[in-house]
Design an enzyme around this catalytic site. Structure first.
Site, PDB file in Angstrom:
ATOM      1  N   ASN A 148      -6.228   0.424  40.089  1.00 39.90           N
ATOM      2  CA  ASN A 148      -7.554   0.243  40.681  1.00 39.90           C
ATOM      3  C   ASN A 148      -8.587   0.991  39.848  1.00 39.90           C
ATOM      4  O   ASN A 148      -8.461   2.198  39.680  1.00 39.90           O
ATOM      5  CB  ASN A 148      -7.569   0.780  42.123  1.00 39.90           C
ATOM      6  CG  ASN A 148      -8.859   0.415  42.831  1.00 39.90           C
ATOM      7  OD1 ASN A 148      -9.540  -0.528  42.439  1.00 39.90           O
ATOM      8  ND2 ASN A 148      -9.207   1.186  43.854  1.00 39.90           N
ATOM      9  N   ARG A 164      -2.051  15.513  41.745  1.00 37.27           N
ATOM     10  CA  ARG A 164      -1.392  15.394  43.064  1.00 37.27           C
ATOM     11  C   ARG A 164      -1.117  16.708  43.785  1.00 37.27           C
ATOM     12  O   ARG A 164      -0.507  16.701  44.849  1.00 37.27           O
ATOM     13  CB  ARG A 164      -0.060  14.635  42.942  1.00 37.27           C
ATOM     14  CG  ARG A 164      -0.123  13.311  42.191  1.00 37.27           C
ATOM     15  CD  ARG A 164      -1.037  12.324  42.859  1.00 37.27           C
ATOM     16  NE  ARG A 164      -0.914  10.983  42.280  1.00 37.27           N
ATOM     17  CZ  ARG A 164      -1.834  10.040  42.424  1.00 37.27           C
ATOM     18  NH1 ARG A 164      -2.946  10.287  43.103  1.00 37.27           N
ATOM     19  NH2 ARG A 164      -1.665   8.852  41.888  1.00 37.27           N
ATOM     20  N   ASP A 178      -7.099   8.135  33.674  1.00 37.08           N
ATOM     21  CA  ASP A 178      -6.848   7.891  35.102  1.00 37.08           C
ATOM     22  C   ASP A 178      -5.343   7.997  35.380  1.00 37.08           C
ATOM     23  O   ASP A 178      -4.794   7.213  36.151  1.00 37.08           O
ATOM     24  CB  ASP A 178      -7.421   6.534  35.550  1.00 37.08           C
ATOM     25  CG  ASP A 178      -7.467   6.396  37.073  1.00 37.08           C
ATOM     26  OD1 ASP A 178      -7.200   7.391  37.779  1.00 37.08           O
ATOM     27  OD2 ASP A 178      -7.759   5.284  37.550  1.00 37.08           O
ATOM     28  N   ASN A 189      -8.885  14.260  44.958  1.00 38.68           N
ATOM     29  CA  ASN A 189      -8.307  13.532  46.099  1.00 38.68           C
ATOM     30  C   ASN A 189      -6.864  13.939  46.361  1.00 38.68           C
ATOM     31  O   ASN A 189      -5.942  13.135  46.344  1.00 38.68           O
ATOM     32  CB  ASN A 189      -8.418  12.011  45.892  1.00 38.68           C
ATOM     33  CG  ASN A 189      -7.679  11.519  44.655  1.00 38.68           C
ATOM     34  OD1 ASN A 189      -7.464  12.269  43.708  1.00 38.68           O
ATOM     35  ND2 ASN A 189      -7.289  10.264  44.662  1.00 38.68           N
ATOM     36  N   PHE A 238      -1.761   1.887  44.034  1.00 39.03           N
ATOM     37  CA  PHE A 238      -2.439   1.637  42.763  1.00 39.03           C
ATOM     38  C   PHE A 238      -2.170   2.793  41.807  1.00 39.03           C
ATOM     39  O   PHE A 238      -2.150   3.949  42.222  1.00 39.03           O
ATOM     40  CB  PHE A 238      -3.957   1.573  42.985  1.00 39.03           C
ATOM     41  CG  PHE A 238      -4.435   0.380  43.765  1.00 39.03           C
ATOM     42  CD1 PHE A 238      -4.600  -0.849  43.143  1.00 39.03           C
ATOM     43  CD2 PHE A 238      -4.758   0.493  45.109  1.00 39.03           C
ATOM     44  CE1 PHE A 238      -5.076  -1.955  43.857  1.00 39.03           C
ATOM     45  CE2 PHE A 238      -5.232  -0.598  45.830  1.00 39.03           C
ATOM     46  CZ  PHE A 238      -5.386  -1.825  45.197  1.00 39.03           C
ATOM     47  N   GLY A 239      -2.024   2.489  40.503  1.00 41.25           N
ATOM     48  CA  GLY A 239      -2.008   3.566  39.518  1.00 41.25           C
ATOM     49  C   GLY A 239      -0.858   3.485  38.537  1.00 41.25           C
ATOM     50  O   GLY A 239       0.240   3.042  38.864  1.00 41.25           O
ATOM     51  N   HIS A 267      -4.933  12.627  37.782  1.00 37.52           N
ATOM     52  CA  HIS A 267      -4.524  12.944  39.157  1.00 37.52           C
ATOM     53  C   HIS A 267      -3.233  13.752  39.068  1.00 37.52           C
ATOM     54  O   HIS A 267      -2.198  13.221  38.667  1.00 37.52           O
ATOM     55  CB  HIS A 267      -4.314  11.661  39.965  1.00 37.52           C
ATOM     56  CG  HIS A 267      -5.571  10.861  40.136  1.00 37.52           C
ATOM     57  ND1 HIS A 267      -6.487  11.119  41.142  1.00 37.52           N
ATOM     58  CD2 HIS A 267      -6.091   9.842  39.415  1.00 37.52           C
ATOM     59  CE1 HIS A 267      -7.506  10.269  41.034  1.00 37.52           C
ATOM     60  NE2 HIS A 267      -7.297   9.483  39.985  1.00 37.52           N
TER      61      HIS A 267
HETATM   62 ZN   LIG Z   1     -10.981   5.937  40.699  1.00 41.35          ZN
END
Ligand SMILES: [Zn+2]
Length: 428
Positions: free
Chosen positions: A281, A67, A308, A97, A326-327, A65
């Site tokens: 998550n 961002r 992740d 996302n 989460f993360g 991610h």
């Molecule tokens: Zn996921």
């Protein structure tokens, strides 16, 4: 620097080419030109001394991610690319996302162009499955794949609607690409912040049962069988999912999957102090789940390791456990955690780890997974397997200064990353 590079004295570990031993590697024009027990250094050759080091195929992370666009305070494609290179990765797949969501051609092209402008690692976007990731209407798959997406996913959230999942598998099949599912039943997970079990009861936190993941895995395996489409499960966390996928693979269902270093190394016991750096998550689960993930990785049920990598700001992660996001970051600790959790206890050999970090994810992403072959792009990760270091998130290249591995003593560091013949520096 010339475009000819000689890597000397290293131990080449190339699972795809079934080669392991002391070899020198000659690179010309960005491609592997020769791999021999000894190659003489000549004038006009840059030499990289890899004595005591391992020369592996370049690592590929299917799940990060970055961002950007939207939350550049957490990470950008530039800082994320630097963190990836520092962690030994040559290619990464950022999830869609962001804000706006990567659900149309212009957004995909922007991410790719920004990745190319930074020019450190290959940035291979994952596009959204549904418009705005709202789970209501599928995106234009043809447009997204044509624009350069390597897979589609609504990651961050699941695609809960079974009919849409069926259609998604049918359409993606036409392009020969996977649908990546973040397997989670929103109803079963609702309000949960930790694995549902003894620790959640003791802490009085709302739990997320393993079945939240397993029921979606079971459903999507049935849909992959029905459609002949390719489903890839992100970040597996529990024993039940591993068993379902093991059986489906035996039945010839087109399924691949990944696991994160944190799910391989940690359990919900780590949350005991309400430490928000352990809030991820899917959640860290039980020791029995962790052992099943290790077994699944070893027997080939789990194809690859993906980080992740999910950076957040200090002010968000320093909130109370219920409200913190989460993360955890993951790019810069992945190798060290894998060495500690998999190599040192003898669970995987270096060759098997190279399959999980390089060969298999490269193939899933549609890249050259053939390893070190003459004439193929020279894309390598060179590792010092014995270098010891301590995880200090404040020193990360990533903007995300939070890690589930804060303070861990690790062995195994990236010595150099070579992408198509060029040595990358994490600082550019
Ligand atoms: Zn996921």
């Amino acid at each position: 620097m010339s475009n000819r590079l000689l890597i000397t004295g290293g131990t080449v570990i190339d699972p795809a080419g079934k080669r392991e031993g002391k070899f020198d590697v000659l690179i010309e024009g960005g491609a592997i030109a020769a791999i021999q027990p000894s190659i003489k250094a000549r004038e006009g050759l840059d030499v990289l001394n890899a004595s005591g080091k391992l020369v592996l195929p370049g690592f590929v992370d299917l799940h990060v991610h970055f961002r950007q666009p939207g939350r550049e305070d957490k990470e950008t494609i530039e800082t994320g690319s630097r963190a990836a290179a520092a962690g030994g990765f040559v290619a990464v797949c950022p999830m869609p996302n962001t804000d706006p969501v990567i659900d149309h051609r212009g957004a995909v092209e922007w991410v790719r162009h920004e990745g190319e402008r930074v020019g450190l690692v290959d940035v291979l976007p994952v596009g959204a499955l549904t418009k705005g990731q709202r789970g209501e209407e599928l995106t234009d798959f043809g447009e997204l794949f044509e624009a350069g997406c390597v897979a589609l996913s609504d990651d961050g959230r699941p695609l809960a609607n079974g009919l849409l999942m069926r259609r998604a598998l049918e359409y993606a099949k036409v392009f020969g690409r996977p649908v990546i599912q973040h397997a989670e039943d929103p109803g079963l997970s609702a309000g949960g912040v930790i694995h549902e079990g003894r620790v959640s009861t003791i802490l009085g936190l709302r739990g997320i049962p393993s079945e939240s993941e397993a029921v979606i895995v079971a459903r999507d395996l049935a849909l992959a069988e029905l459609t002949g489409g390719w489903v890839h499960f992100a970040h597996l966390s529990c024993a039940k999912s591993v068993e379902l996928i093991r059986q489906a693979k035996q039945h010839g269902v087109r399924v691949t999957c990944e696991v994160t270093p944190h799910h391989l190394a940690l359990t919900d016991a780590a949350v005991a102090e309400f430490n928000t750096e352990m809030k991820v998550n899917p959640p860290l689960r039980s020791e029995q789940d962790r052992r099943a993930l290790l077994e699944g990785l070893k027997d080939g049920t789990i194809d690859c390791i993906a980080t992740d990598h999910a950076p957040h700001t200090d002010w968000e992660k320093q909130a109370d456990f219920d409200s913190a996001p989460f993360g955890t970051t993951g790019l810069e600790t992945a190798l060290g955690v894998c060495v500690k959790t998999l190599i040192k206890p003898g669970l995987l050999s270096w060759s098997q780890l190279a399959e999980k970090l390089a060969v298999n994810p490269a193939r899933i992403a549609g890249l050259d997974g053939d390893g070190l072959v003459n004439g193929h792009p020279a894309t390598l990760t060179i590792v010092d397997p014995d270098a010891e270091w301590t995880v200090e998130p404040e020193r990360f290249v990533s903007k995300g200064k939070h890690s589930a591995f804060r303070g861990w003593a690790l062995a195994g560091r990236v010595a150099a990353v070579i992408r198509r013949g060029m040595i990358l520096g994490s600082d550019g």
